[in-house]
Every structure is written in structure tokens, then in C-alpha cells.
Write an enzyme that holds these catalytic residues in place. Sequence first.
Site, short mmCIF file in Angstrom:
data_model
loop_
_atom_site.label_atom_id
_atom_site.label_comp_id
_atom_site.label_asym_id
_atom_site.label_seq_id
_atom_site.Cartn_x
_atom_site.Cartn_y
_atom_site.Cartn_z
N SER A 116 75.16 29.43 36.20
CA SER A 116 75.02 30.70 36.93
C SER A 116 75.44 31.93 36.14
O SER A 116 74.88 32.22 35.11
CB SER A 116 75.79 30.59 38.25
OG SER A 116 75.54 31.71 39.04
N HIS A 117 76.50 32.59 36.60
CA HIS A 117 76.94 33.84 35.99
C HIS A 117 77.93 33.60 34.84
O HIS A 117 78.38 34.56 34.22
CB HIS A 117 77.61 34.71 37.06
CG HIS A 117 78.71 33.96 37.76
ND1 HIS A 117 78.46 32.94 38.64
CD2 HIS A 117 80.05 34.05 37.67
CE1 HIS A 117 79.60 32.44 39.08
NE2 HIS A 117 80.59 33.08 38.50
N ASP A 283 71.87 37.68 37.90
CA ASP A 283 72.69 36.82 37.04
C ASP A 283 71.79 35.84 36.27
O ASP A 283 70.56 35.90 36.37
CB ASP A 283 73.76 36.08 37.86
CG ASP A 283 73.16 35.05 38.80
OD1 ASP A 283 71.97 35.15 39.12
OD2 ASP A 283 73.90 34.13 39.22
N ASP A 285 70.84 32.74 36.54
CA ASP A 285 69.85 31.90 37.22
C ASP A 285 69.14 32.62 38.36
O ASP A 285 68.39 32.00 39.11
CB ASP A 285 70.50 30.61 37.73
CG ASP A 285 71.58 30.85 38.75
OD1 ASP A 285 72.30 31.86 38.63
OD2 ASP A 285 71.72 30.05 39.69
N ASP A 287 70.02 34.06 41.22
CA ASP A 287 70.30 34.05 42.66
C ASP A 287 71.20 35.21 43.09
O ASP A 287 71.21 35.60 44.25
CB ASP A 287 70.85 32.69 43.14
CG ASP A 287 72.05 32.22 42.35
OD1 ASP A 287 72.50 32.94 41.44
OD2 ASP A 287 72.53 31.09 42.63
N ARG A 288 71.95 35.79 42.15
CA ARG A 288 72.80 36.93 42.51
C ARG A 288 72.10 38.25 42.20
O ARG A 288 71.26 38.31 41.30
CB ARG A 288 74.09 36.91 41.69
CG ARG A 288 74.94 35.71 41.95
CD ARG A 288 76.21 35.80 41.14
NE ARG A 288 77.08 34.70 41.48
CZ ARG A 288 78.39 34.73 41.42
NH1 ARG A 288 79.00 35.82 41.02
NH2 ARG A 288 79.11 33.69 41.74
N LYS A 384 70.54 31.55 47.71
CA LYS A 384 70.53 33.00 47.69
C LYS A 384 69.46 33.46 46.70
O LYS A 384 69.08 32.70 45.81
CB LYS A 384 71.90 33.57 47.37
CG LYS A 384 72.54 33.05 46.10
CD LYS A 384 73.97 33.54 46.06
CE LYS A 384 74.68 33.16 44.79
NZ LYS A 384 75.33 31.84 44.86
#
Length: 560
Positions: A116-117, A283, A285, A287-288, A384
Site C-alpha cells: 500500500s502506502h 497511494d 495501490d 485505494d487511498r 476503498k
Amino acid sequence: MALTSEVVSTSPFSGQKPGTSGLRKPTSTFITPNYTENFVQSTLAAIGDKLAGADLVVGGDGRYFMRQAVHIIIQIAAANGVRKLIIGQNGLLSTPAVSCLIRKRQACGGIILTASHNPGGPNGDFGIKYNTSNGGPAPENITNKIYEISEKITEYKLCRGIEVDLGLIKTSEFKVDGKPFIVEIVDCVEDYLGLMKEIFDFGAIKKLLDSGLKVVINSMHGVMGPYVKRTFHQELQVPLESCLNCDPSEDFGGHHPDPNLTYAADLVELMKKGTYGFGAAFDGDGDRNMLLGENAFFVNPSDSVAVISANASCIPYFKKNPVQGLARSMPTSGAMDRVASIDGMTLFEVPTGWKFFGNLMDAGRLSICGEESFGTGSNHIREKDGLWAVLAWLSILASRGQTMEQVLQEHWKKYGRNFFTRWDFEGVPDEPATKWMDNLRDMVSKDKVKELVGRSFTKGSKTFTIAQADDYRYTDPIEHRLTLKQGIRLIFDDGSRAIFRLSGTSSSGKTVRMYIDSFESDQSKYGMDSQDALRPLVEIALEVSQFKEFTGIEKPTVIT
Ligand code: G16
């Protein structure tokens, strides 16, 4: 091509326990021989009987080691009786796109390769996450099963002979141990973009952009590059130079792919110049999301999801699928609660982790949800969705004919304002962080909590009294599963909250999170900076929790 699988002996690695969102560790750990193989085999074994003949979606955010991990998954899946793998071209798929594909193709689940982030590269982090057939992150009963299997694993199955060119959009068929095995390489954007076009009125958004709203979108060298180019440049005709950092890179250009005010500071600076009226960052991937208005007006994620909830009628999808309920994670501000109570909707509060929203959505009780950690989404998928949030906001701006700041100001006028801040202390050594958390747990335990409740603190002209203190626990309303130890809460007599948690997504050391949420109904204060508005509560929270005393650390690494 006819191939045979083989059995490889292995021994368990300790600590393959998925956290808030999958297994995240330093890349060097995943690269250790058999480490990734063990975890993939454990994940497939946890699927159990449903695995034979199943279809799985596989993709990731483009970080270092992702391609190798995709090849490992192909070889292990082939040997374990999987029927088909649906893989994004070059291994790329955003997390929302994986969720979309699992649902669209009615797959058994999916494997997402992302941390992710967290930064990527040989010295960064890697991660593997399993999503189930509803398209959402596996719930804890499944991740616990994966962990249990990983603790006892003695062998994994592998089919070495399979060669797949990840760069070619094509379907290849093999025979493994006499059974068919199919690998379909798909365009990573197409199905997801198709879904976005069903949800939003692209014509109305294009009209808004044609009318002069200048947007800038920062993909932060993550997976979102291709999605941003196709959606904003090709579909909505945003100039290519306004689509920043759209080339996915294995180490995210050496940056931290976390869309917040610290790690996306370059976007904040650009927005301050006043050329653009709308800025967004994603981010690694996808999703954010972080959203900024003209002159870098920051939309707090807790406010963002409240505004989307209050303006759902601006989005065609919610006309066809009326909003059934709202939800937020526990530390997220109460801004959404105001919308639910004034507009007459049900609100659910769940622990941190998108996986907790899935059951409510599957049961038809939840439509829009969000988290303070820059996550916003709806029941269109079970993850998300950063791009969805951007398109939702553009739909609202198009429909209301206002700037982001004007939308927020009107929102606060109607619902009141929840000031919110999160302080992150990253890289805290394990021992003091754990001792600090244990002490907090002890302070809110049955025997000791009486000493906390009733304690008053005066800061300037304000006095806050602790009305309740506990360690948040959650019972899932659908399956009645109990989840314990989800964060220490201090709830004050005016409803303000101070919350303390250890992050479940850091890969080494501990990340301590402190969240402050306070409702303000005095309109003359709505324009205040949140750090100024919340200073008294921040001081009280640091004092009561004795953070500095336990860790010696005074300053946070990130303030949101
Ligand atoms: C994950 C989860 C989110 C959670 C976030 C932060 O996001 O999906 O639900 O809010 O981690 O969790 P923590 O506070 O435990 O670090 P992502 O984008 O990292 O997958």
C-alpha cells in the site's frame, strides 16, 4: 502444454500473521527463499475445498519483487488445482480494480501484491493480501487460518514449467497433472473504468472541466498511472501535463507513496500557486486518496466521506441504488454521524480495517463508508477506492456549481464541524511502544478505570472531563463475531475523543497513532485551523497517555 507439479519441502517462518490489511514485511524478508512460497501455499490451503477448479484474480502495485511474486503465484496455483488466474497486464492491478474484477468475473477471490502506502524497493516493504469472493479483504477468521497453516507448513506444491509473458494481453492454456489451467492476462484498466462509467455521469464531469476547473492528479509513481491517464486524459481530456507521476516505478521514484500532507507535500505546494482548482493524490495501490481545493484547501478524509454521504444524490449510482446506511472506522471523526442523524440514516462504527465494512455491505445495510486514513468508498466494490472518491467529488462540484471550499463551508453550516487530527509517530522501537500500550490498557482496565473517569483538565478557557475510557471492542452485527483490543478511547464530557492505537500496517518498529476528534457548533470557529482548535485536547491526550515518558519521543513524524 502438459506439465507436472512437484512437492517442495519447506519449514515454517515465524510471524506470517496478516495485519490490518494483509502480510506486510520488508522486501528482504519476502525475498528469502521459500518465504513467499510458504505464504502463498498457506493462503491457498486456507481457501480449502473451494480452491479446486476456482478462478483467482492476481495483481499488484508495481513495486519491487511484484513480478517475481506473480510468477511464484502462477506456479503454486497451477500445482494446487486452481482453474484460472486472471492477471493484470505486467502484473499491475490497483486494489479497487482487483475487487472489481473478482466481483465481475465471480472469482473465488484474489491475491493483491502490495504494501500500500509503505515505501517500496529492495530496502522498502512488500506485501501480500488475500481477498475473498465478495471482492473484499479476507476477514479475521480466514487470515487467522492462513497464519495457523503458515506456522505448521512442511511443503508446498509448485509447477515449474509454466512460462507466461505478463506483458501480453492473451489467454494461455496449460495441462497440469492432467487438469486444465488457464492464465488470462487482462488490460488493467478496462473493467474498472467500465464500472466507473456506470456509476458516474462522465458527461457532466467533462462539462465541469470544460467550464474551466483545472485539475491536477498525482499518481505518486504507483499503480494509478495507467488509470489516471485513461480516465482523466483520454476520457475527460485533462492535459497530460496535469497527470503527474503516472509511470509506475518499483520504488515509487524513491518516495513514500502515501497521499497525505507530509508525503504529498509537492502537490500541496503546487496547489498553493492557485493555478489548479482541484488536486488529488493516490497511494501505491490506488485505494487511498487525498483531496485539495483551490489554494491547497485541504479536505480532511473524515469530512470528505461525510460530504459525499450528504450529497449522494449528485451521483447517478445512488439514484439507482438508494443509500442504505453509512459507516466509518472508530477513530474517524464524527462528521458522518451528524449527516446520519440529521438526514435520518443508519450509522455503523467499525474497527480500523476495510474488511469490517464488507459484511454490512453484503447484507445490504451499508452503502457509503470511509476512514480517516484517506480511505473512501461505497458498495460498488469491497475495497476503498481513490479514483471513485475523486469522481464522486467532481460529480458533487458539477452538480452544486461550487468550489470545494464552498461545499465544505455549507456542509459545516448545516451539520456543524468536527475538528480532527491524527498524529503519527513512526519507527518507535518495539519495547517502549508495547510497554506504553500495555500501560494504557491497564489504565482503562476494570479495576483502574475509576481513577481516570471524572478527571478534569483545564486548558486556557476550556475544561474537559473524562466521561468514559475503554479499549474499543466490536461485535459484527451480521455474524456476531467479537473483535477485541481495537484502540484505547478517552471520551470527554462534551463528546470529544482521544484515541490511541498501534498501527497494523507498519513492517518494522511500531507506528503509534493518536487521533483527536471534537465537535464544534459555534459557526464563528469553523474557519479555525484544526491544529489550533485541537491544541488543548492534544496536550491532554499526550499528558494522560504519558507518551513522552514511555518513549522519549516528543514530535510526531506526520500530522494530518
Ligand atoms: C489499511 C486498511 C485501512 C486502515 C489502514 C491503516 O489501508 O485497509 O482500513 O485504515 O490500513 O491501518 P493502520 O492504522 O492499522 O496502519 P491500506 O491503504 O494501508 O491498505
